[in-house]
Design a protein around this motif. Structure first.
Motif, short mmCIF file in Angstrom:
data_model
loop_
_atom_site.label_atom_id
_atom_site.label_comp_id
_atom_site.label_asym_id
_atom_site.label_seq_id
_atom_site.Cartn_x
_atom_site.Cartn_y
_atom_site.Cartn_z
N VAL A 159 -65.20 36.98 45.51
CA VAL A 159 -64.51 37.49 46.69
C VAL A 159 -64.77 36.61 47.92
N VAL A 160 -63.66 36.24 48.59
CA VAL A 160 -63.75 35.49 49.84
C VAL A 160 -63.03 36.30 50.91
N ARG A 161 -63.78 36.83 51.89
CA ARG A 161 -63.18 37.62 52.96
C ARG A 161 -62.67 36.70 54.06
N VAL A 162 -61.45 37.00 54.53
CA VAL A 162 -60.83 36.19 55.59
C VAL A 162 -60.36 37.13 56.70
N ASP A 163 -60.14 36.57 57.88
CA ASP A 163 -59.65 37.37 59.00
C ASP A 163 -58.15 37.61 58.91
N ASP A 164 -57.42 36.66 58.37
CA ASP A 164 -55.96 36.76 58.28
C ASP A 164 -55.52 36.25 56.91
N ILE A 165 -55.00 37.14 56.08
CA ILE A 165 -54.64 36.75 54.72
C ILE A 165 -53.50 35.74 54.70
N ALA A 166 -52.72 35.69 55.77
CA ALA A 166 -51.60 34.74 55.82
C ALA A 166 -52.08 33.29 55.85
N THR A 167 -53.33 33.08 56.26
CA THR A 167 -53.86 31.71 56.35
C THR A 167 -54.68 31.33 55.12
N ALA A 168 -54.84 32.27 54.18
CA ALA A 168 -55.66 32.01 53.01
C ALA A 168 -54.92 31.12 52.01
N GLU A 169 -55.68 30.40 51.22
CA GLU A 169 -55.12 29.56 50.17
C GLU A 169 -55.59 30.07 48.82
N GLY A 170 -54.77 29.87 47.80
CA GLY A 170 -55.15 30.29 46.46
C GLY A 170 -54.83 31.74 46.20
N ALA A 171 -55.55 32.35 45.25
CA ALA A 171 -55.32 33.74 44.87
C ALA A 171 -55.67 34.68 46.02
N ALA A 172 -54.99 35.83 46.06
CA ALA A 172 -55.24 36.80 47.13
C ALA A 172 -55.01 38.21 46.61
N ALA A 173 -55.77 39.15 47.15
CA ALA A 173 -55.59 40.57 46.86
C ALA A 173 -54.82 41.19 48.02
N VAL A 174 -53.60 41.64 47.76
CA VAL A 174 -52.72 42.16 48.81
C VAL A 174 -51.84 43.27 48.27
N GLU A 175 -51.14 43.95 49.17
CA GLU A 175 -50.14 44.91 48.77
C GLU A 175 -48.99 44.18 48.07
N ASN A 176 -48.38 44.82 47.10
CA ASN A 176 -47.38 44.13 46.27
C ASN A 176 -46.18 43.62 47.06
N TRP A 177 -45.85 44.28 48.17
CA TRP A 177 -44.67 43.84 48.92
C TRP A 177 -44.90 42.51 49.65
N LEU A 178 -46.15 42.03 49.66
CA LEU A 178 -46.44 40.76 50.31
C LEU A 178 -46.43 39.57 49.35
N PHE A 179 -46.31 39.82 48.06
CA PHE A 179 -46.34 38.72 47.10
C PHE A 179 -45.29 37.65 47.40
N ASP A 180 -44.05 38.05 47.57
CA ASP A 180 -42.98 37.07 47.83
C ASP A 180 -43.21 36.34 49.14
N ASN A 181 -43.61 37.10 50.16
CA ASN A 181 -43.83 36.51 51.47
C ASN A 181 -44.93 35.45 51.44
N LEU A 182 -45.96 35.69 50.61
CA LEU A 182 -47.08 34.75 50.51
C LEU A 182 -46.90 33.76 49.36
N GLU A 183 -45.76 33.83 48.70
CA GLU A 183 -45.44 32.94 47.57
C GLU A 183 -46.49 33.05 46.47
#
Length: 232
Positions: A159-183
């Motif tokens: 686990v890597v905690r970040v302040d803003d998931i939009a700036t993260a690289e690689g795999a991410a744990a998010v709500e499903n509606w953000l998958f397309d937005n985050l590619e």
């Protein structure tokens, strides 16, 4: 000989009528062609507020479409979840929205619709070749202080905690509606699922049935709105 037949038919009609949903307070009749009193609380992407007025969101747009179908005006009321459900309980509101799920603690005091949408928090990866159900040892980014962060730490991911998931690289744990937005591609790892509902007054069954039918007939429209509204 005809009288018993007529009496029997009357009993059948009355029995059928008793099974029809009714509103003791006449909510549906009052809303149709009148005013729909709707309580809202911020819950992006379901309810997006600008000041005390809703400016967008999946459920806001759905309610606007329901109002148009019923030829009704909407009177919006903004407040906390506790304030809105308390007002709904004493029949000051007709409908309350805010990204609620069927596990809502107020479910014993208000009436919840059948779930109209299931969403989930999951793990997405940027490379489709990495899609799979095993994330053991995988570096996964997640926003600090979120439900996703708390759930992810119970897995074998790094686990890597970040302040803003939009700036993260690689795999991410998010709500499903953000998958397309985050590619991101869905790994099919589910950290949690949520069944979304709206709330009405207890006992107003004709009104509840009307709202439920409206929602359940619009599966494709709801998915479309979630794709439009579910962005960072």
């Amino acid at each position: 000989m005809k009288l018993p037949l007529i009496a029997a038919a009357t009993v059948v009609l009355l029995t059928g009528a008793c099974g029809m949903p009714r509103d003791p307070e006449g909510t549906l009749d009052r809303v149709r062609g009148g005013t729909m009193r709707v309580g809202v609380t911020t819950a992006d992407p379901f309810v997006v507020m600008e000041g005390d007025e809703p400016s967008g969101g999946v459920e806001v747009k759905l309610v606007e479409e329901l109002a148009a179908e019923l030829d009704a005006e909407i009177e919006w009321f903004h407040g906390s979840q506790e304030e809105l459900f308390a007002a709904l309980e004493v029949r000051e509101l007709d409908l309350v929205i805010g990204g609620f799920t069927r596990t809502n603690p107020w479910s014993s005091k208000v009436a919840l619709t059948h779930p109209y949408l299931t969403t989930f928090i999951g793990v997405g990866v940027p490379d489709q070749e990495d899609v799979g159900e095993d994330i053991s040892g995988t570096v996964v980014a997640v926003e600090a202080g979120t439900v996703a962060a708390g759930l992810l730490k119970e897995t074998d991911a790094e686990v890597v905690r970040v302040d803003d998931i939009a700036t993260a690289e690689g795999a991410a744990a998010v709500e499903n509606w953000l998958f397309d937005n985050l590619e991101l591609y869905d790994t099919r790892v589910r950290l949690t699922e949520s069944d979304h509902v709206m709330a009405v007054q207890v006992g107003e069954n004709a009104w509840l049935t009307t709202v439920e039918r409206f929602l359940l007939e619009r599966h494709e429209r709801i998915e479309e709105l979630l794709e439009e509204e579910g962005t960072l």
